[in-house]
Design a protein around this motif. Structure first.
Motif: not given
Lengths: 326, 125
Positions: A1-24
């Motif tokens: 087993m090894s360390i895995k990589r992921g992302v909190s969608l918090y990271s895209f908050q600016e774009e999600y707030f402004l609706r330039t990125l949807s959740l999808e």
């Protein structure tokens, strides 16, 4: 087993707030970046929270299939001050956590970030339900808290006393800020901070000097609100050796890979991931490094925010530090 | 953290008895309305009392007296809420200075959260 990589969608908050990125879109770009493990803040990304419609759940798993990602973690907030005139009772707080456990289960996540203000007694009371549902409640160890702080010691006491496999820790790498984030000091300058006070604050922090009385000194030197804000920041970030995680490694199930600024040469300006990742590897950590980009708020006044590029750079750095094939 | 986006540039309209300005919450998640302590409006330099404003999210309208009791509806992250207000005189056509101050009760923060934003808006025709 090894360390895995992921992302909190918090990271895209600016774009999600402004609706330039949807959740999808957020999930799609995470997959494209190679941040395959998805962490979601339901209260941010799911309109109608705490209700999850069947349609949403169907879409969610559909996106995971489509973009090659998988659900890993959710975040909970504990609104102890939900009512203006009284605190939530212990029973209400536990019920709130139970509700968030149910949401995590529906979303297929087995880890829940328990916000730092979650009381130890609430963690203890919610542990049996989390165990029953097969999820872990991980207390975020967030600056300015650290492993010797009384608040964290109370939590550790509960974790060790109950021995519940459902309880653990989620260190936030904002506790390993070695250099003062320059996006923060530069913003203060643009907001009118006095350059000599900014220098004093940044130098005190970078020397890991005594920051306790910075607010007072800023006052003696005629500082204004922006200077005070920066001085407070200097007491809110902390630096300690990442090896402080090693004695607790058995409890650590997930990492909030906080970052403020990924530079073009693929390093984080203030948080030394080249010191952090080897510690996690040495400790046998095999969970996720979950990106948490928080630089947007410090640059949005003058620069276009590109959270996707920032996360992409962080993952290029992780891939290098983890020795993944290019 | 999203202060500069509080006052929306679009959606500023006049009504017979006042007007509507669209506002967003300067925070990174949605909040139950009982934790929205204030959405204060200053129009052309004059504070509009909260008794003369209403708050509408996804079609549901509340007074600011009601808001502290509303625990089953939320202001979503990035959602444009309609802040309605009444004025003594009809709003004049043209530009107006709009300042909105949002105060939020966020449990993990020892001090109130929120933010402030000022923009010069042109009434939509």
């Amino acid at each position: 087993m090894s360390i895995k990589r992921g992302v909190s969608l918090y990271s895209f908050q600016e774009e999600y707030f402004l609706r330039t990125l949807s959740l999808e879109d957020c999930i799609r770009v995470a997959g494209e970046i190679g941040a395959k493990g998805i962490e979601i803040i339901p209260e941010q990304s799911i309109p109608g929270y705490p209700k999850l419609t069947d349609e949403f759940v169907t879409d969610w798993f559909g996106w995971m299939d489509k973009y090659g990602t998988h659900p890993v973690a959710t975040d909970l907030f504990l609104d102890t001050k939900r009512y203006p005139n009284r605190w939530l009772t212990l029973e209400e707080q536990v019920a709130s956590v139970h509700q968030d456990i149910d949401i995590a289960v529906k979303l297929g996540a087995t880890i829940i970030r328990a916000i730092i203000n979650t009381p130890p007694e609430v963690m203890a009371a919610a542990a049996p339900y989390a165990e029953e549902k097969g999820v872990r409640l991980l207390l975020e160890v967030h600056a300015p808290f650290h492993y010797e702080h009384p608040w964290i010691l109370q939590h550790l006491e509960v974790m060790h006393r109950t021995g519940s496999p459902a309880l653990g820790l989620m260190p936030d790498m904002g506790t390993y800020v070695k250099r003062f984030p320059r996006v923060v000091s530069e913003r203060a300058l643009r907001d009118g901070a006095k350059p000599e006070l900014v220098d004093l604050i940044v130098k005190t922090y970078d020397d890991h000097g005594d920051s306790h009385a910075l607010m007072d000194i800023v006052n003696y030197r005629g500082g204004g609100p922006v200077d005070f804000g920066l001085a407070r920041q200097a007491t809110h970030y902390i630096w300690s050796d990442p090896k402080a995680m090693l004695p607790h490694m058995g409890l650590i199930g997930h990492i909030q890979a906080k970052f403020y600024e990924m530079t073009e040469d693929l390093t984080e300006y203030s948080i030394p991931y080249d010191e952090i990742v080897p510690v996690l590897a040495a400790g046998g950590f095999d969970g996720y490094l979950s990106s948490e980009y928080e630089g947007n708020r410090h640059i949005q006044d003058v620069y276009p925010v590109d959270s996707v590029e920032q996360v992409r750079r962080q993952h290029a750095m992780f891939a290098r530090l983890l020795g993944e094939e290019a | 953290m999203f202060d500069k986006y509080i006052v929306c540039e679009e959606g500023f309209t006049a009504r017979e008895d006042g007007g509507v300005v669209e506002v967003r919450m300067p925070y990174y998640r949605g909040l139950t309305l009982s934790m929205v302590e204030a959405v204060d409006l200053v129009l052309d330099g004059k504070p509009v009392p909260s008794s003369r404003t209403t708050f509408t999210v996804h079609g549901n309208t509340y007074t600011f007296d009601q808001l502290p009791q509303v625990t089953d509806d939320r202001w979503e992250m990035g959602e444009r809420a309609q802040l309605g207000f009444t004025t003594d005189e009809p709003l004049a056509a043209g530009e107006h200075d709009v300042t909105v101050v949002v105060r939020l009760r966020i449990s993990y923060m020892p001090v109130p959260g929120g933010g402030r934003d000022s923009k010069r808006l042109t009434l939509a025709g």
